[in-house]
Design a protein around this motif. Structure first.
Motif, PDB file in Angstrom:
ATOM      1  N   ILE A 280      -1.245  -4.800  -4.876  1.00 11.88           N
ATOM      2  CA  ILE A 280      -0.904  -3.670  -4.003  1.00 11.88           C
ATOM      3  C   ILE A 280      -2.094  -2.726  -3.848  1.00 11.88           C
ATOM      4  CG2 ILE A 280       0.556  -1.626  -3.795  1.00 11.88           C
ATOM      5  CD1 ILE A 280       2.784  -3.243  -5.157  1.00 11.88           C
ATOM      6  N   ALA A 281      -2.724  -2.347  -4.967  1.00 16.22           N
ATOM      7  CA  ALA A 281      -3.833  -1.390  -4.905  1.00 16.22           C
ATOM      8  C   ALA A 281      -5.005  -1.940  -4.116  1.00 16.22           C
ATOM      9  CB  ALA A 281      -4.269  -1.019  -6.327  1.00 16.22           C
ATOM     10  N   ILE A 282      -5.324  -3.208  -4.329  1.00 17.35           N
ATOM     11  CA  ILE A 282      -6.452  -3.801  -3.613  1.00 17.35           C
ATOM     12  C   ILE A 282      -6.150  -3.900  -2.123  1.00 17.35           C
ATOM     13  CG2 ILE A 282      -7.714  -5.976  -3.299  1.00 17.35           C
ATOM     14  CD1 ILE A 282      -7.630  -6.274  -6.362  1.00 17.35           C
ATOM     15  N   THR A 283      -4.920  -4.259  -1.792  1.00 17.93           N
ATOM     16  CA  THR A 283      -4.549  -4.336  -0.375  1.00 17.93           C
ATOM     17  C   THR A 283      -4.617  -2.975   0.293  1.00 17.93           C
ATOM     18  OG1 THR A 283      -3.093  -6.227  -0.830  1.00 17.93           O
ATOM     19  CG2 THR A 283      -2.740  -5.035   1.233  1.00 17.93           C
TER      20      THR A 283
ATOM     21  N   PRO B 277       3.641  -4.139   5.745  1.00 17.50           N
ATOM     22  CA  PRO B 277       5.000  -4.412   5.247  1.00 17.50           C
ATOM     23  C   PRO B 277       5.065  -5.570   4.251  1.00 17.50           C
ATOM     24  CG  PRO B 277       5.060  -3.987   7.599  1.00 17.50           C
ATOM     25  CD  PRO B 277       3.607  -4.073   7.217  1.00 17.50           C
ATOM     26  N   GLY B 278       4.096  -6.479   4.317  1.00 16.72           N
ATOM     27  CA  GLY B 278       4.094  -7.604   3.382  1.00 16.72           C
ATOM     28  C   GLY B 278       3.897  -7.182   1.942  1.00 16.72           C
ATOM     29  N   ILE B 279       3.369  -5.982   1.726  1.00 14.58           N
ATOM     30  CA  ILE B 279       3.179  -5.486   0.364  1.00 14.58           C
ATOM     31  C   ILE B 279       4.513  -5.377  -0.356  1.00 14.58           C
ATOM     32  CG2 ILE B 279       2.373  -3.516  -1.002  1.00 14.58           C
ATOM     33  CD1 ILE B 279       0.292  -3.005   1.149  1.00 14.58           C
ATOM     34  N   ALA B 280       5.571  -4.982   0.368  1.00 10.43           N
ATOM     35  CA  ALA B 280       6.880  -4.804  -0.254  1.00 10.43           C
ATOM     36  C   ALA B 280       7.492  -6.125  -0.716  1.00 10.43           C
ATOM     37  CB  ALA B 280       7.830  -4.105   0.722  1.00 10.43           C
TER      38      ALA B 280
ATOM     39  N   LEU C 180      -4.122 -17.293  -1.833  1.00  8.83           N
ATOM     40  CA  LEU C 180      -5.441 -17.275  -1.207  1.00  8.83           C
ATOM     41  C   LEU C 180      -5.436 -17.999   0.135  1.00  8.83           C
ATOM     42  CD1 LEU C 180      -7.671 -17.953  -4.354  1.00  8.83           C
ATOM     43  CD2 LEU C 180      -7.135 -15.759  -3.275  1.00  8.83           C
ATOM     44  N   VAL C 181      -4.631 -19.073   0.235  1.00  4.24           N
ATOM     45  CA  VAL C 181      -4.512 -19.780   1.511  1.00  4.24           C
ATOM     46  C   VAL C 181      -3.856 -18.881   2.558  1.00  4.24           C
ATOM     47  CG1 VAL C 181      -3.332 -21.677   2.686  1.00  4.24           C
ATOM     48  CG2 VAL C 181      -4.530 -22.099   0.540  1.00  4.24           C
ATOM     49  N   LEU C 182      -2.803 -18.157   2.167  1.00  6.07           N
ATOM     50  CA  LEU C 182      -2.167 -17.219   3.097  1.00  6.07           C
ATOM     51  C   LEU C 182      -3.163 -16.157   3.550  1.00  6.07           C
ATOM     52  CD1 LEU C 182       1.363 -16.617   1.510  1.00  6.07           C
ATOM     53  CD2 LEU C 182       0.805 -17.973   3.526  1.00  6.07           C
TER      54      LEU C 182
ATOM     55  N   VAL D   6      -1.542 -10.130  -1.653  1.00  6.05           N
ATOM     56  CA  VAL D   6      -2.626 -10.022  -0.678  1.00  6.05           C
ATOM     57  C   VAL D   6      -2.378 -10.983   0.491  1.00  6.05           C
ATOM     58  CG1 VAL D   6      -5.086 -10.442  -0.307  1.00  6.05           C
ATOM     59  CG2 VAL D   6      -4.324  -9.213  -2.341  1.00  6.05           C
ATOM     60  N   GLY D   7      -1.881 -12.193   0.182  1.00  6.63           N
ATOM     61  CA  GLY D   7      -1.586 -13.157   1.236  1.00  6.63           C
ATOM     62  C   GLY D   7      -0.471 -12.700   2.154  1.00  6.63           C
ATOM     63  N   PHE D   8       0.607 -12.160   1.561  1.00  6.73           N
ATOM     64  CA  PHE D   8       1.702 -11.624   2.380  1.00  6.73           C
ATOM     65  C   PHE D   8       1.182 -10.536   3.313  1.00  6.73           C
ATOM     66  CE2 PHE D   8       5.187 -12.700  -0.951  1.00  6.73           C
ATOM     67  CZ  PHE D   8       5.226 -14.001  -0.479  1.00  6.73           C
ATOM     68  N   ALA D   9       0.371  -9.626   2.777  1.00  9.37           N
ATOM     69  CA  ALA D   9      -0.142  -8.524   3.581  1.00  9.37           C
ATOM     70  C   ALA D   9      -1.069  -9.028   4.687  1.00  9.37           C
ATOM     71  CB  ALA D   9      -0.878  -7.526   2.695  1.00  9.37           C
ATOM     72  N   SER D  10      -1.811 -10.092   4.423  1.00  4.95           N
ATOM     73  CA  SER D  10      -2.696 -10.639   5.447  1.00  4.95           C
ATOM     74  C   SER D  10      -1.909 -11.273   6.588  1.00  4.95           C
ATOM     75  CB  SER D  10      -3.630 -11.680   4.824  1.00  4.95           C
ATOM     76  OG  SER D  10      -4.445 -11.097   3.827  1.00  4.95           O
ATOM     77  N   ILE D  11      -0.737 -11.804   6.276  1.00 10.12           N
ATOM     78  CA  ILE D  11       0.062 -12.480   7.292  1.00 10.12           C
ATOM     79  C   ILE D  11       0.882 -11.492   8.118  1.00 10.12           C
ATOM     80  CG2 ILE D  11       1.987 -14.077   7.661  1.00 10.12           C
ATOM     81  CD1 ILE D  11      -0.562 -15.516   7.041  1.00 10.12           C
ATOM     82  N   VAL D  12       1.573 -10.557   7.458  1.00  7.39           N
ATOM     83  CA  VAL D  12       2.506  -9.668   8.169  1.00  7.39           C
ATOM     84  C   VAL D  12       2.062  -8.210   8.162  1.00  7.39           C
ATOM     85  CG1 VAL D  12       4.436 -11.203   7.679  1.00  7.39           C
ATOM     86  CG2 VAL D  12       3.964  -9.317   6.121  1.00  7.39           C
TER      87      VAL D  12
END
Length: 346
Positions: A177-180, A247-250, A319-321, A238-244
């Motif tokens: 979360i912090a890095i994102t 909001p992916g952080i949650a 990492l792939v996401l 990080v992958g979720f956040a990169s995709i969406v």
């Protein structure tokens, strides 16, 4: 200048009530997630080895079935040495050794709760032996209880080992979360996450093993287990956040804290959880990480291939996401010139 209106004057009544109801649902879900495993936990087919003469085996198996139906799953082995090997290989939680010198083998390092259950079986065997000896007019043999893989003297109740699982979940989420939130650019986030996982893995293992002495085994292996666990959780966020997007952080706290953590089996054997959730929890980083740290610390003979693979797959998947999100959203790079680099006006 006019004074801004108070927030309560701008917010509609219906929206305030709806927000309160939504928060109540969220709190209820959190309470349910954390209390459900403790409330519903009970022994279910706990694997226990048994060895001894055939006539005694049948009698003990019948007694265990009658007194602890569904709680214990007995598996016959050749002898005491085979029972010890099964315990040290994490195939069973303990063993019942019958014969002239009956003995119950436990493993408090695997689970203090399971060891206590086996102590109850030893008491039952002692009672049966006393009754049989009284009927035969002979002295009753003493049923010995041997802790084959005990907990460390610095952690006699296993509280430190249980607490060691908490940094896996919290640390992974904090890192992701912090890095994102703080770093822009997917590859910069990945680099920061890798550095964080390595450094935090070394630090956590150093604190728990070198300072508090609640872990045993090889320090670098323990540090690698912590680091890979942090990477598996953090990379997924990080992958979720990169995709969406943000909001992916949650999704990270929902997936790892509310779903995976309660079924991780860190505080109790996974056999104590309602089926199939105990086994399902081992496919997530909190469960795989907790199992791996325990095995590396106390059971060097156990096969740790599965938890290593689970953590590696989650880390690689995250990492792939992140890479997919990067290439999907990447476009022409526009570099804005600063005032210092612009040519001076004539």
């Amino acid at each position: 200048m006019s004074t801004p209106a108070h927030p309560s004057a701008r917010t509609p009544w219906g929206r305030g009530v709806a927000l309160g109801l939504v928060l109540a649902v969220v709190v209820s879900i959190i309470v349910l997630a954390f209390s459900w495993p403790a409330v519903t936990s009970e022994p279910r087919d706990l694997p226990v080895a048994i060895t001894g003469p055939a006539e005694q085996l049948a009698m003990v198996e019948q007694a265990v079935t009658e007194n602890a139906e569904g709680a214990v799953a007995l598996t016959e082995v050749d002898d005491r040495d085979a029972a010890v090997d099964a315990i040290e290989g994490r195939e069973v939680y303990g063993a019942v050794v019958l014969g002239q010198a009956p003995e119950v083998l436990t493993s408090s390092a695997a689970s203090p709760v399971a060891a206590q259950l086996l102590g109850g079986i030893a008491a039952q065997l002692q009672q049966q032996a006393a009754q049989a000896a009284a009927a035969a007019g002979a002295p009753a043999p003493t049923v010995a209880v041997t802790d084959v893989v005990p907990l460390l003297d610095t952690d006699p109740r296993g509280a430190g080992m249980t607490a060691a699982s908490f940094p896996l979940v919290l640390g992974g989420m904090i890192g992701g979360i912090a890095i994102t939130m703080a770093i822009g650019g997917v590859w910069r986030r990945v680099a920061a996450l890798l550095a964080y996982s390595v450094a935090a893995g070394l630090a956590i293992a150093g604190i728990l093993q070198g300072w508090f002495a609640v872990l045993a085994g090889a320090y670098l292996l323990n540090a690698a287990a912590f680091g890979l666990s942090l990477l598996a959780i953090g990379a997924t966020i990080v992958g979720f956040a990169s995709i969406v997007g943000r909001p992916g952080i949650a999704l990270g706290p929902v997936l790892f804290l509310l779903i995976a953590n309660p079924i991780s089996g860190a505080a109790m054997p996974r056999e104590f959880l309602p089926a199939p959730w105990g086994e399902v929890g081992q496919w997530f980083p909190p469960g795989a990480g907790a199992t791996l740290v325990r095995d590396l610390s106390y059971f060097p003979g156990a096969d740790t291939t599965f938890p290593w693979l689970v953590l590696a797959v989650w880390a690689a998947g995250g990492l792939v996401l992140a890479a997919i999100g990067h290439f999907r959203s990447s476009g022409p790079l526009v570099i804005a010139e600063s005032d210092e680099t612009q040519p001076a006006a004539a």
